[in-house]
Design an enzyme around this catalytic site. Structure first.
Site, PDB file in Angstrom:
ATOM      1  N   SER A 269      28.905  49.929  36.603  1.00 16.68           N
ATOM      2  CA  SER A 269      29.694  51.081  37.021  1.00 16.68           C
ATOM      3  C   SER A 269      29.247  52.320  36.260  1.00 16.68           C
ATOM      4  O   SER A 269      28.822  52.237  35.097  1.00 16.68           O
ATOM      5  CB  SER A 269      31.171  50.808  36.711  1.00 16.68           C
ATOM      6  OG  SER A 269      31.923  51.991  36.814  1.00 16.68           O
TER       7      SER A 269
ATOM      8  N   LYS B 298      32.052  46.051  31.414  1.00 19.37           N
ATOM      9  CA  LYS B 298      30.809  46.361  32.148  1.00 19.37           C
ATOM     10  C   LYS B 298      29.690  46.669  31.162  1.00 19.37           C
ATOM     11  O   LYS B 298      28.558  46.217  31.327  1.00 19.37           O
ATOM     12  CB  LYS B 298      31.015  47.545  33.099  1.00 19.37           C
ATOM     13  CG  LYS B 298      31.970  47.255  34.249  1.00 19.37           C
ATOM     14  CD  LYS B 298      31.374  46.248  35.206  1.00 19.37           C
ATOM     15  CE  LYS B 298      32.336  45.865  36.312  1.00 19.37           C
ATOM     16  NZ  LYS B 298      31.895  44.730  37.108  1.00 19.37           N
TER      17      LYS B 298
ATOM     18  N   TYR C 233      38.245  47.639  30.879  1.00 16.70           N
ATOM     19  CA  TYR C 233      37.441  47.388  32.085  1.00 16.70           C
ATOM     20  C   TYR C 233      36.023  47.932  31.884  1.00 16.70           C
ATOM     21  O   TYR C 233      35.028  47.230  32.071  1.00 16.70           O
ATOM     22  CB  TYR C 233      38.093  48.039  33.323  1.00 16.70           C
ATOM     23  CG  TYR C 233      37.127  48.157  34.483  1.00 16.70           C
ATOM     24  CD1 TYR C 233      36.730  47.026  35.187  1.00 16.70           C
ATOM     25  CD2 TYR C 233      36.577  49.387  34.842  1.00 16.70           C
ATOM     26  CE1 TYR C 233      35.803  47.122  36.224  1.00 16.70           C
ATOM     27  CE2 TYR C 233      35.659  49.496  35.871  1.00 16.70           C
ATOM     28  CZ  TYR C 233      35.277  48.358  36.567  1.00 16.70           C
ATOM     29  OH  TYR C 233      34.356  48.461  37.585  1.00 16.70           O
TER      30      TYR C 233
HETATM   31  P1  NAD Z   1      37.177  43.577  44.758  1.00 18.22           P
HETATM   32  O1  NAD Z   1      38.318  43.276  43.856  1.00 18.22           O
HETATM   33  O2  NAD Z   1      37.471  43.973  46.158  1.00 18.22           O
HETATM   34  O3  NAD Z   1      36.150  42.362  44.767  1.00 18.22           O
HETATM   35  C1  NAD Z   1      35.990  41.498  43.673  1.00 18.22           C
HETATM   36  C2  NAD Z   1      36.074  40.074  44.206  1.00 18.22           C
HETATM   37  O4  NAD Z   1      35.892  39.156  43.125  1.00 18.22           O
HETATM   38  C3  NAD Z   1      37.439  39.755  44.842  1.00 18.22           C
HETATM   39  O5  NAD Z   1      37.239  39.147  46.097  1.00 18.22           O
HETATM   40  C4  NAD Z   1      38.081  38.791  43.848  1.00 18.22           C
HETATM   41  O6  NAD Z   1      38.947  37.875  44.483  1.00 18.22           O
HETATM   42  C5  NAD Z   1      36.865  38.120  43.247  1.00 18.22           C
HETATM   43  N1  NAD Z   1      37.049  37.579  41.901  1.00 18.22           N
HETATM   44  C6  NAD Z   1      37.637  38.200  40.837  1.00 18.22           C
HETATM   45  N2  NAD Z   1      37.587  37.386  39.762  1.00 18.22           N
HETATM   46  C7  NAD Z   1      36.952  36.247  40.154  1.00 18.22           C
HETATM   47  C8  NAD Z   1      36.600  35.041  39.493  1.00 18.22           C
HETATM   48  N3  NAD Z   1      36.890  34.842  38.208  1.00 18.22           N
HETATM   49  N4  NAD Z   1      35.964  34.078  40.189  1.00 18.22           N
HETATM   50  C9  NAD Z   1      35.655  34.263  41.502  1.00 18.22           C
HETATM   51  N5  NAD Z   1      35.979  35.388  42.178  1.00 18.22           N
HETATM   52  C10 NAD Z   1      36.615  36.366  41.506  1.00 18.22           C
HETATM   53  O7  NAD Z   1      36.306  44.721  44.030  1.00 18.22           O
HETATM   54  P2  NAD Z   1      35.113  45.590  44.604  1.00 18.22           P
HETATM   55  O8  NAD Z   1      35.587  46.988  44.716  1.00 18.22           O
HETATM   56  O9  NAD Z   1      34.483  44.937  45.769  1.00 18.22           O
HETATM   57  O10 NAD Z   1      34.150  45.534  43.343  1.00 18.22           O
HETATM   58  C11 NAD Z   1      33.119  44.573  43.227  1.00 18.22           C
HETATM   59  C12 NAD Z   1      32.470  44.710  41.867  1.00 18.22           C
HETATM   60  O11 NAD Z   1      31.985  46.045  41.707  1.00 18.22           O
HETATM   61  C13 NAD Z   1      33.421  44.481  40.691  1.00 18.22           C
HETATM   62  O12 NAD Z   1      32.710  43.800  39.682  1.00 18.22           O
HETATM   63  C14 NAD Z   1      33.781  45.881  40.260  1.00 18.22           C
HETATM   64  O13 NAD Z   1      34.122  45.929  38.895  1.00 18.22           O
HETATM   65  C15 NAD Z   1      32.487  46.621  40.523  1.00 18.22           C
HETATM   66  N6  NAD Z   1      32.686  48.058  40.738  1.00 18.22           N
HETATM   67  C16 NAD Z   1      33.548  48.498  41.700  1.00 18.22           C
HETATM   68  C17 NAD Z   1      33.751  49.864  41.890  1.00 18.22           C
HETATM   69  C18 NAD Z   1      34.709  50.369  42.928  1.00 18.22           C
HETATM   70  O14 NAD Z   1      35.012  51.570  42.903  1.00 18.22           O
HETATM   71  N7  NAD Z   1      35.176  49.572  43.865  1.00 18.22           N
HETATM   72  C19 NAD Z   1      33.066  50.785  41.084  1.00 18.22           C
HETATM   73  C20 NAD Z   1      32.175  50.314  40.119  1.00 18.22           C
HETATM   74  C21 NAD Z   1      31.987  48.932  39.962  1.00 18.22           C
HETATM   75  C1  UD1 Z   2      38.057  55.224  38.565  1.00 17.18           C
HETATM   76  C2  UD1 Z   2      37.999  54.620  37.198  1.00 17.18           C
HETATM   77  C3  UD1 Z   2      36.613  54.058  36.964  1.00 17.18           C
HETATM   78  C4  UD1 Z   2      36.263  53.061  38.057  1.00 17.18           C
HETATM   79  C5  UD1 Z   2      36.407  53.747  39.416  1.00 17.18           C
HETATM   80  C6  UD1 Z   2      36.182  52.791  40.546  1.00 17.18           C
HETATM   81  C7  UD1 Z   2      39.649  55.804  35.825  1.00 17.18           C
HETATM   82  C8  UD1 Z   2      39.867  56.772  34.714  1.00 17.18           C
HETATM   83  N1  UD1 Z   2      38.365  55.617  36.203  1.00 17.18           N
HETATM   84  O1  UD1 Z   2      37.086  56.265  38.633  1.00 17.18           O
HETATM   85  O2  UD1 Z   2      36.544  53.420  35.698  1.00 17.18           O
HETATM   86  O3  UD1 Z   2      34.934  52.590  37.893  1.00 17.18           O
HETATM   87  O4  UD1 Z   2      37.731  54.277  39.546  1.00 17.18           O
HETATM   88  O5  UD1 Z   2      37.180  51.831  40.603  1.00 17.18           O
HETATM   89  O6  UD1 Z   2      40.580  55.213  36.335  1.00 17.18           O
HETATM   90  N2  UD1 Z   2      42.672  61.384  41.931  1.00 17.18           N
HETATM   91  C9  UD1 Z   2      43.766  62.155  42.271  1.00 17.18           C
HETATM   92  N3  UD1 Z   2      44.868  61.514  42.769  1.00 17.18           N
HETATM   93  C10 UD1 Z   2      44.931  60.160  42.942  1.00 17.18           C
HETATM   94  C11 UD1 Z   2      43.789  59.386  42.596  1.00 17.18           C
HETATM   95  C12 UD1 Z   2      42.678  60.042  42.093  1.00 17.18           C
HETATM   96  O7  UD1 Z   2      43.757  63.375  42.130  1.00 17.18           O
HETATM   97  O8  UD1 Z   2      45.958  59.641  43.372  1.00 17.18           O
HETATM   98  C13 UD1 Z   2      41.473  62.075  41.437  1.00 17.18           C
HETATM   99  C14 UD1 Z   2      41.047  61.659  40.043  1.00 17.18           C
HETATM  100  O9  UD1 Z   2      41.670  62.444  39.061  1.00 17.18           O
HETATM  101  C15 UD1 Z   2      39.518  61.876  40.103  1.00 17.18           C
HETATM  102  C16 UD1 Z   2      39.185  61.585  41.583  1.00 17.18           C
HETATM  103  O10 UD1 Z   2      40.407  61.717  42.305  1.00 17.18           O
HETATM  104  O11 UD1 Z   2      39.216  63.227  39.849  1.00 17.18           O
HETATM  105  C17 UD1 Z   2      38.632  60.174  41.801  1.00 17.18           C
HETATM  106  O12 UD1 Z   2      39.529  59.224  41.226  1.00 17.18           O
HETATM  107  P1  UD1 Z   2      39.335  57.648  41.417  1.00 17.18           P
HETATM  108  O13 UD1 Z   2      39.148  57.352  42.848  1.00 17.18           O
HETATM  109  O14 UD1 Z   2      40.450  56.968  40.693  1.00 17.18           O
HETATM  110  O15 UD1 Z   2      37.938  57.356  40.701  1.00 17.18           O
HETATM  111  P2  UD1 Z   2      37.459  57.673  39.206  1.00 17.18           P
HETATM  112  O16 UD1 Z   2      38.521  58.246  38.374  1.00 17.18           O
HETATM  113  O17 UD1 Z   2      36.179  58.435  39.308  1.00 17.18           O
END
Ligand code: NAD
Ligand code: UD1
Length: 338
Positions: free
Chosen positions: A124, A153, A149
């Site tokens: 991330s 990572k 979290y």
């Molecule tokens: P998500 O929660 O939708 O998907 C994660 C999946 O992993 C889920 O289906 C959950 O059931 C499964 N899971 C969790 N723990 C497990 C375990 N111990 N064993 C087997 N399965 C397990 O999340 P996502 O948004 O699809 O994210 C996927 C990956 O990307 C995660 O590692 C997350 O941290 C990373 N990531 C996500 C974002 C984002 O904004 N969505 C941003 C940066 C990184």
């Molecule tokens: C957040 C997490 C980051 C994670 C990412 C994806 C925090 C501080 N950071 O990133 O670690 O990897 O999500 O899961 O939580 N915002 C609003 N109103 C809302 C929600 C968000 O104004 O209800 C604003 C936030 O202040 C930010 C932007 O929207 O400026 C994006 O927010 P968000 O979608 O939560 O992502 P990040 O904060 O970038």
């Protein structure tokens, strides 16, 4: 030979399964369905017209993993499984370190045991911490994470880099995602957060559909073009395609390589609200609220390395992201539940 997808039923995992199947890969999914439903995998099959095996298994279950590796003989792993809620990680740090860090250790040990040494990992942009100035480059110092979290990572990135130093056959791509939003254009799979969404786009779509009254915009006094926070939003289908490219690269190389997956363009909260209103025709009432602790003003990527080495760059616009998020939300007002 197949590709094992951990967490494949989740938001990014399901979209990546679609792109892998479309690219001709055979896949095997494991998920413990902690934050997802089997229905997402049914829909992946519907979209692609292809079926694939899936196992309900926790990545911390060594015996379960061994059985799957024995049966399926995967050539590579794309590792999405993990917990991802920032606020929850501050309340439940041990769960986060156990699930994310211990789970990855167990997975890597089993991979090594079975001679499967290609791994693509979901990292991330959060590992850049608070001190680097955007555009963020892979060469900048990582660390200084502000919540458990993010620290999981960062720790996993270090563990995987050390693994590659010790075992020269290992190949790892560390993919640093920026802000994934949007959904598959079919409207059949998308993001399905539990409870009140923390992230911006799911909150906006739930306001637009009438499930929430109004959006709180967290701060309008940042040093940005309109005072609201700026982020690098990336369409989840572009992100999923980035995994296919990273997998191709990972299989052909050894060592650890870090790639940003972002668009390189930052949009503010109000830019996103306005683009969403235009794309959906729906209203999004909002109020200005105090800053959210831990937020920074601006975060966006330099995506050059992925373009040069993987031949990948994001193609979809903010308008595409908003339109597809809205299609998913309006076709599935209660996510996979209905
Ligand atoms: P998500 O929660 O939708 O998907 C994660 C999946 O992993 C889920 O289906 C959950 O059931 C499964 N899971 C969790 N723990 C497990 C375990 N111990 N064993 C087997 N399965 C397990 O999340 P996502 O948004 O699809 O994210 C996927 C990956 O990307 C995660 O590692 C997350 O941290 C990373 N990531 C996500 C974002 C984002 O904004 N969505 C941003 C940066 C990184
Ligand atoms: C957040 C997490 C980051 C994670 C990412 C994806 C925090 C501080 N950071 O990133 O670690 O990897 O999500 O899961 O939580 N915002 C609003 N109103 C809302 C929600 C968000 O104004 O209800 C604003 C936030 O202040 C930010 C932007 O929207 O400026 C994006 O927010 P968000 O979608 O939560 O992502 P990040 O904060 O970038």
């Amino acid at each position: 030979m197949s590709i094992l997808i951990t967490g494949g039923a989740g938001y990014i995992g399901a979209h990546t399964c679609v792109e892998l199947l479309n690219a001709g890969y055979e896949i095997v999914v494991i998920d413990n369905f902690y934050n997802s439903q089997k229905e997402s995998l049914t829909r992946v099959s519907e979209i692609t017209g292809k079926s694939f095996p899936f196992y309900m298994c926790d990545i911390r279950d060594r015996a379960g993993l061994e059985k799957i590796f024995k049966n399926e003989k995967p050539e590579a792993v794309i590792h999405f499984a993990g917990l991802k809620a920032v606020g929850e990680s501050c309340r439940l740090p041990l769960e986060y370190y156990d699930n994310n860090v211990s789970g990855t250790l167990t997975l890597c040990e089993v991979m090594q045991q079975f001679g499967c040494k290609n791994l693509v990992f979901s990292s991330s942009a959060t590992v850049y911490g608070e001190n680097n100035i955007s555009p963020l480059k892979e060469t900048m110092p990582a660390g200084g994470t502000t919540n458990p979290y993010g620290t999981t990572k960062y720790m996993i990135e270090i563990i995987l880099q050390d693994l590659c130093k010790a075992d020269k056959d290992f190949s790892v791509c560390l993919l640093r995602y920026f802000n994934p939003i949007g959904a598959h254009e079919s409207g059949r799979i998308g993001e399905n957060p539990n409870g009140i969404p923390n992230n911006l786009m799911p909150y906006i779509t739930q306001v637009a559909i009438g499930r929430r009254e109004k959006l709180s915009v967290f701060g309008n006094d940042y040093d940005t073009h309109d005072g609201t926070g700026v982020r690098d939003y990336i369409h989840v289908v572009d992100l999923a395609k980035g995994h296919v490219k990273a997998l191709d690269y990972c299989i052909k190389n050894t060592g650890a390589e870090i790639f940003n997956l972002g668009t390189g363009t930052g949009y503010s909260v109000l830019d996103v609200v306005n683009a969403f209103k235009k794309a959906s025709g729906a209203d999004v009432p909002y109020e200005i609220a105090p800053r959210r602790p831990g937020d920074i003003a601006t975060c966006y990527s330099d995506p050059t390395k992925a373009a040069l080495i993987l031949g990948w760059y994001a193609e979809k616009s903010l308008e595409d992201m908003c339109r597809d998020s809205w299609r998913w939300q309006s076709k599935n007002p209660n996510g996979y539940g209905e």
